[in-house]
Design an enzyme around this catalytic site. Sequence first.
Site, PDB file in Angstrom:
ATOM      1  CG  HIS A 118      -0.111   3.674   5.738  1.00 35.05           C
ATOM      2  ND1 HIS A 118       0.287   3.067   6.897  1.00 35.05           N
ATOM      3  CD2 HIS A 118      -0.433   2.669   4.891  1.00 35.05           C
ATOM      4  CE1 HIS A 118       0.214   1.747   6.754  1.00 35.05           C
ATOM      5  NE2 HIS A 118      -0.229   1.480   5.544  1.00 35.05           N
ATOM      6  CB  CYS A 167      -0.949  -0.013   1.197  1.00 30.96           C
ATOM      7  SG  CYS A 167      -0.161  -0.376   2.777  1.00 30.96           S
TER       8      CYS A 167
END
Lengths: 343, 343
Positions: A222, A142
Site C-alpha cells: 500500500h 496493516c
Amino acid sequence: MLVVRVGINGYGTIGKRVAHAVFLQDDMELIGVVKKTPDYAAFQAQRAGIGIYVIKDDDIKKFEEKGIEVKGTLNDLLSKVDVIVDATPGGTGAKYRDLYVSKGVKAIFQGGEKPNVAERSFSTLCNYEEALNKNSLRVVSCNTTGLLRLICTLHKTFGVESVRAVIVRRAADPKEIKRGPINAIVLNPPTIPSHHGEDVKEVLPWLDIITAAVVVPTTLMHVHNVMLKLSKTVTREDIISVLEESPRIILVSSEATGIRSTAEIIEAAREVRKRGDVPELVVFEDSITTRGNELMLFQAIHQESIVIPENIDAIRAVTGLAPTAEATISITDSSLGLKAPLW
Amino acid sequence: MLVVRVGINGYGTIGKRVAHAVFLQDDMELIGVVKKTPDYAAFQAQRAGIGIYVIKDDDIKKFEEKGIEVKGTLNDLLSKVDVIVDATPGGTGAKYRDLYVSKGVKAIFQGGEKPNVAERSFSTLCNYEEALNKNSLRVVSCNTTGLLRLICTLHKTFGVESVRAVIVRRAADPKEIKRGPINAIVLNPPTIPSHHGEDVKEVLPWLDIITAAVVVPTTLMHVHNVMLKLSKTVTREDIISVLEESPRIILVSSEATGIRSTAEIIEAAREVRKRGDVPELVVFEDSITTRGNELMLFQAIHQESIVIPENIDAIRAVTGLAPTAEATISITDSSLGLKAPLW
C-alpha cells in the site's frame, strides 16, 4: 525464564509469518498451527517441523491421505496453549471468540475483525501499556498499523492535531488469483471517510483524522499520502531525525537509492529479507515536506508483514511477558532483524 | 459568419479528438492534420475525409506507397490556416513554436509543454476572457484541467482558500504498449509537490495549493482525492447543487448507479459516447464530504478527452470568435454533447 505456549489458528499470509516470528522468540514456544486445507503450505509447515492441527476430526483423514501428520484438532491445540493467535480470514475470528474464551485461552485477533471482537484494539507504539494482561487484543490492520506508527511517533515529539490521509491500496496479495481489479481505480469505499481513520480512533480516540481510500491493480504494498497538522512549527530535518531514531520505521531516500516505487522496495528486500518481507513502515524521505506546522509525506506498507511485530508484542502484552513497550520492542525487533539495512 | 481555418499538428490521442471536435463546429473548418507515420490512424483519417499533411517532403513517398494521399507538408498547412493546434508529443511543441510564429499562425499548445511555450496557460472556466486575441495559448494538461474546473466552479460561489490534492494517475493510455508500471505504485515524483499544483498556479497564481501524485497500473482514467478549504461554511447539498448546474462537470452517485470505479464509468460511456470518451470532469457524488468550511471529494478524469472542449474554446479565444466563456461553452458543449446522460 517463563515461556509462553502459543498456537495459531490459520496458516495464510499472516499465520505463516506469525509462526515463524514466534519460533524466533526465546520466551515463546510454538505448539502448533491450525490448517484448513492440505495444500503446499501444509507440506511446508510439516517440513519446517511445525505441529499441524485441523479444525475438526473429519478433516484429519484428508490430511493423512496426503501424507501430512495431524497432531489433533483446534480443541486439542487450545488445551495446550496459553495464547492463540487468530489468523483466520477477516470476520472469521469472531466466530471462534466464544470457543477461545470457554477454553480460558488468551486471544490475539487481526484487524479484519470488528473492534468489539477483543477487549482492546492494539498498536505497540501507541498503547502497549494499556494492553497489559488483557484477555484479548485486536492487532489493527496493516494500513492502520502504518498510520499509527507514524502518528504516535510524531505525537510524542511534536504533538499531532489532525491527520488527512489518502490510502492507495494494493488490490490483492501476491498469492491471490481471484481478486481484482485488473484495470481500474476503485473507490474503497465510494464515500469518505474510509474505515482506516475510524480504526485509528479505536486506539487514539481524541484524534481528528479523516482517511479516504482507493484500490489499484498491484500486489506489493500500500502507499499512503499523509498530511498532518502538528502542534508546533517543524522543519523537514526535525521530522527526519525523529523518524530515523524510531523503531519500526525506515526512511528511503529516492535520490540516494533510486527507489521511488513499491516494486523497487520489494526488489531490494528480496535480496536480504526472508520472503522479501518489510515489516517496517517505509517513509519516502524525499517526500517529507513541511510548511509551518503542516507536514506531508508518502509512506509504503508491506501488507503481508507489517503487523507481525505487533502480533508478537500482543502475545507479550496479554501474558505480561514484557512490562513496557520498550522492553518488547527491543526483543521483537532484534529477533526479527528490523531496521537491518536494505541495501 | 466568420469561419476560422484550423490545422492540427499531430494525430494521436489528442489530435484525433480535436480534429473530430473541430469538424463539429460551424464556425471552424478543419483544413488538415499532420501525421508522422502511415499507420492505421492515417488510414482512418483518410477514410474520414481529413486532409493529411506530413512533416517534410521526404515523408510523402512512404505515405503514398501505402495508398495514402498527402496534401502537402506542415509548411503548406500553415500557409492555409488561421490557427494551428499543436498536438505533438509532450515537449515537442516547443520545437515548432518559432515556425508557427514565423508563419503568422496563432497556436494552441498542450499541457505537456512548459508554460513559457505560449503567452498564457488556459482553462475556459477560469480565464477565458484573459485569453482573448492572444497569439498563443497553452491548454493545461488533463489533471490540471480537472482541478481547475472544480476549483474555479467552487471559487465563484464559495471562495477557495486552499487545495490539497492527491493524484492517482493512470500509467498509460489504452493504445500504449510500452509504458509501465505493470505491478507497482510509483511516486510521481518522489518529492512533494507534484507539478500539477504548480501548473494550477499558472492560471490561478494567488491559490494556496499543494498536490502529490502516484502512478498506478491502469489505463482508463486518473482519480483525484481533493481537499479544499472554502471561504465559508458549506453543506454537501450546497456543493452538489453548484456542481450539478456547472458546465463540464457531472456527478455520479455510486449508490444510485453502482458506479464506484473508473472501469464502470468508461463501461457506461462506451454504450453512449463515441470512443467511450468522457470529456466532463466526473465527481463522485457520494464522496462529497464537508466539515465546516472543509470539503473533500473524489473525482475522475478521462485523460484522453477532458482537454478537448478547452482546445475548441482556445481556438475561439485567440481568434475572437466568442467574446465570453459563456458564449464558447454554449457552442462547444452542445456540439460535443457534454452533460448528455451517461445512463
